[in-house]
Write an enzyme that holds these catalytic residues in place. Structure first.
Site, PDB file in Angstrom:
ATOM      1  N   ASN A   9       0.870  -1.187   0.000  1.00  0.00           N
ATOM      2  CA  ASN A   9       0.000   0.000   0.000  1.00  0.00           C
ATOM      3  C   ASN A   9       0.904   1.232   0.000  1.00  0.00           C
ATOM      4  OD1 ASN A   9      -1.827   2.035   0.498  1.00  0.00           O
ATOM      5  ND2 ASN A   9      -2.375   1.351   2.572  1.00  0.00           N
ATOM      6  N   LYS A  11       0.122   4.287  -0.415  1.00  0.00           N
ATOM      7  CA  LYS A  11      -0.510   5.498   0.147  1.00  0.00           C
ATOM      8  C   LYS A  11      -0.233   6.710  -0.755  1.00  0.00           C
ATOM      9  CE  LYS A  11      -0.254   3.284   4.592  1.00  0.00           C
ATOM     10  NZ  LYS A  11      -0.274   3.375   6.040  1.00  0.00           N
ATOM     11  N   HIS A  95      -9.741   1.145   4.783  1.00  0.00           N
ATOM     12  CA  HIS A  95      -8.458   1.340   5.459  1.00  0.00           C
ATOM     13  C   HIS A  95      -8.654   2.306   6.636  1.00  0.00           C
ATOM     14  CE1 HIS A  95      -4.365   2.587   6.284  1.00  0.00           C
ATOM     15  NE2 HIS A  95      -3.982   1.477   5.698  1.00  0.00           N
ATOM     16  N   GLU A  97      -7.006   4.687   7.727  1.00  0.00           N
ATOM     17  CA  GLU A  97      -6.786   6.115   7.424  1.00  0.00           C
ATOM     18  C   GLU A  97      -8.008   6.714   6.749  1.00  0.00           C
ATOM     19  OE1 GLU A  97      -3.036   5.578   5.396  1.00  0.00           O
ATOM     20  OE2 GLU A  97      -2.139   5.001   7.310  1.00  0.00           O
ATOM     21  N   GLU A 167      -5.579  -4.979  10.471  1.00  0.00           N
ATOM     22  CA  GLU A 167      -4.563  -3.947  10.690  1.00  0.00           C
ATOM     23  C   GLU A 167      -4.860  -3.200  11.982  1.00  0.00           C
ATOM     24  OE1 GLU A 167      -2.566  -2.704   6.784  1.00  0.00           O
ATOM     25  OE2 GLU A 167      -4.385  -1.543   6.939  1.00  0.00           O
ATOM     26  N   GLY A 173       2.139   2.369  10.713  1.00  0.00           N
ATOM     27  CA  GLY A 173       3.082   3.478  10.564  1.00  0.00           C
ATOM     28  C   GLY A 173       3.764   3.879  11.866  1.00  0.00           C
ATOM     29  N   SER A 212       3.124  -2.032  10.371  1.00  0.00           N
ATOM     30  CA  SER A 212       4.575  -2.080  10.569  1.00  0.00           C
ATOM     31  C   SER A 212       5.168  -3.455  10.267  1.00  0.00           C
ATOM     32  CB  SER A 212       4.942  -1.614  11.983  1.00  0.00           C
ATOM     33  OG  SER A 212       4.522  -0.267  12.172  1.00  0.00           O
TER      34      SER A 212
HETATM   35  P1  PGA Z   1       2.598   0.336   7.657  1.00  0.00           P
HETATM   36  O1  PGA Z   1       1.168   0.535   6.931  1.00  0.00           O
HETATM   37  O2  PGA Z   1       3.171  -0.949   7.126  1.00  0.00           O
HETATM   38  O3  PGA Z   1       3.402   1.537   7.236  1.00  0.00           O
HETATM   39  O4  PGA Z   1       2.348   0.280   9.105  1.00  0.00           O
HETATM   40  C1  PGA Z   1       0.293  -0.549   6.734  1.00  0.00           C
HETATM   41  C2  PGA Z   1      -0.991  -0.075   6.110  1.00  0.00           C
HETATM   42  O5  PGA Z   1      -1.452   1.025   6.441  1.00  0.00           O
HETATM   43  O6  PGA Z   1      -1.593  -0.774   5.266  1.00  0.00           O
END
Ligand code: PGA
Length: 259
Positions: A9, A11, A95, A97, A167, A173, A212
């Site tokens: 992803n 982003k 997601h 976010e 997640e 993140g 992460s």
């Molecule tokens: P990250 O993001 O690996 O940077 O924690 C995962 C995601 O948001 O799908």
């Protein structure tokens, strides 16, 4: 045996030059994508570039978001049929976010899930709890509610065409990851919930872990029996770390298959 998937992803990252370089880097290990599903999720503006670069390869691409319906007066939005037209096979839905920063509630997420299927895209439904919810012992309840909204709208059979990504919001993140045991427990809880409605779906649906995920924690997480791969954010922005995770997914799952 569920085929592992590692999905990147990206982003809101990248310009055409870096997207080109990243795709070239990922293609350095073509054998990986014959054993596992490898998918990239670039920003929507880079989808046609990615399609041109990946056409004819076994890597797939998808979109990070979609809106409802086929077309209409929805300034700034992108429909599922536009994504299919660009060769997308998958789309992320729900997601954290999108839920937290763009106000997507469970009803909208469920409608987007259905819109994805109508456009012949496979949705990857993202679910996960916040740190507060985990601390209050509400993890399973929150995830069940997130799943239930989609089951109510689209029906349980719709999950035959879908994947789920667990997640934990507190791990995205942040550099924090769920322990393999914590993640495995939630993946089992998701399967248990689905099994109450359709046993075969619970057994066959692929559930990815995200939050992460990196090359160094991937072996332990991906070795868990109910974790079928990863949804990778930060570590998918470099070909080397993305490929290292793909390598782990392949090694772990092929090892299990032989065992
Ligand atoms: P990250 O993001 O690996 O940077 O924690 C995962 C995601 O948001 O799908």
């Amino acid at each position: 045996m569920r085929k592992p998937m590692v999905a990147g992803n990206w982003k809101m990252n990248g310009l055409s030059s870096s997207v080109r370089a990243l795709i070239e880097g990922i293609q350095q290990e073509p054998h990986l994508s014959s054993s596992i599903d490898m998918v990239v999720f670039p920003a929507a503006v880079h989808l046609s570039l990615v399609r041109d670069l990946l056409a004819g390869t076994s890597l797939a691409w998808g979109a990070q978001n979609l809106y409802l319906g086929e077309n209409g007066a929805f300034t700034g939005e992108i429909s599922g049929s536009m994504l299919t037209d660009l060769g997308c096979r998958y789309v992320l839905v729900g997601h954290s976010e999108r839920r937290a920063l763009f106000g997507e509630d469970s009803a909208l997420v469920a409608a987007k899930f259905q819109a994805a299927l109508q456009a012949r895209l496979q949705p990857i439904l993202c679910v996960g709890e916040t740190l507060k919810q985990r601390e209050r012992g509400e993890t399973e309840k929150v995830i069940q509610e997130q799943l239930a909204a989609v089951v109510k709208k689209a029906g349980i059979s719709a999950f035959r065409q879908a994947l789920i990504a667990y997640e934990p919001v507190w791990a995205i993140g942040t550099g924090l990851t769920a322990t393999p045991e914590q993640a495995q427990a939630v993946h089992i809880a998701i399967r248990r919930y689905l099994a109450e409605q359709e046993v075969d779906i619970a057994q066959t649906i692929r559930i990815l872990y995200g939050g992460s995920l990196k090359a160094d924690n991937a072996p332990q997480l991906l070795a868990m029996p109910d974790i079928d791969g990863g949804l990778v954010g930060g570590a998918s922005l470099e070909a080397k770390s993305f490929l290292a995770i793909c390598q782990e997914a392949m090694a772990v799952k092929l090892g299990q298959r032989v065992a």
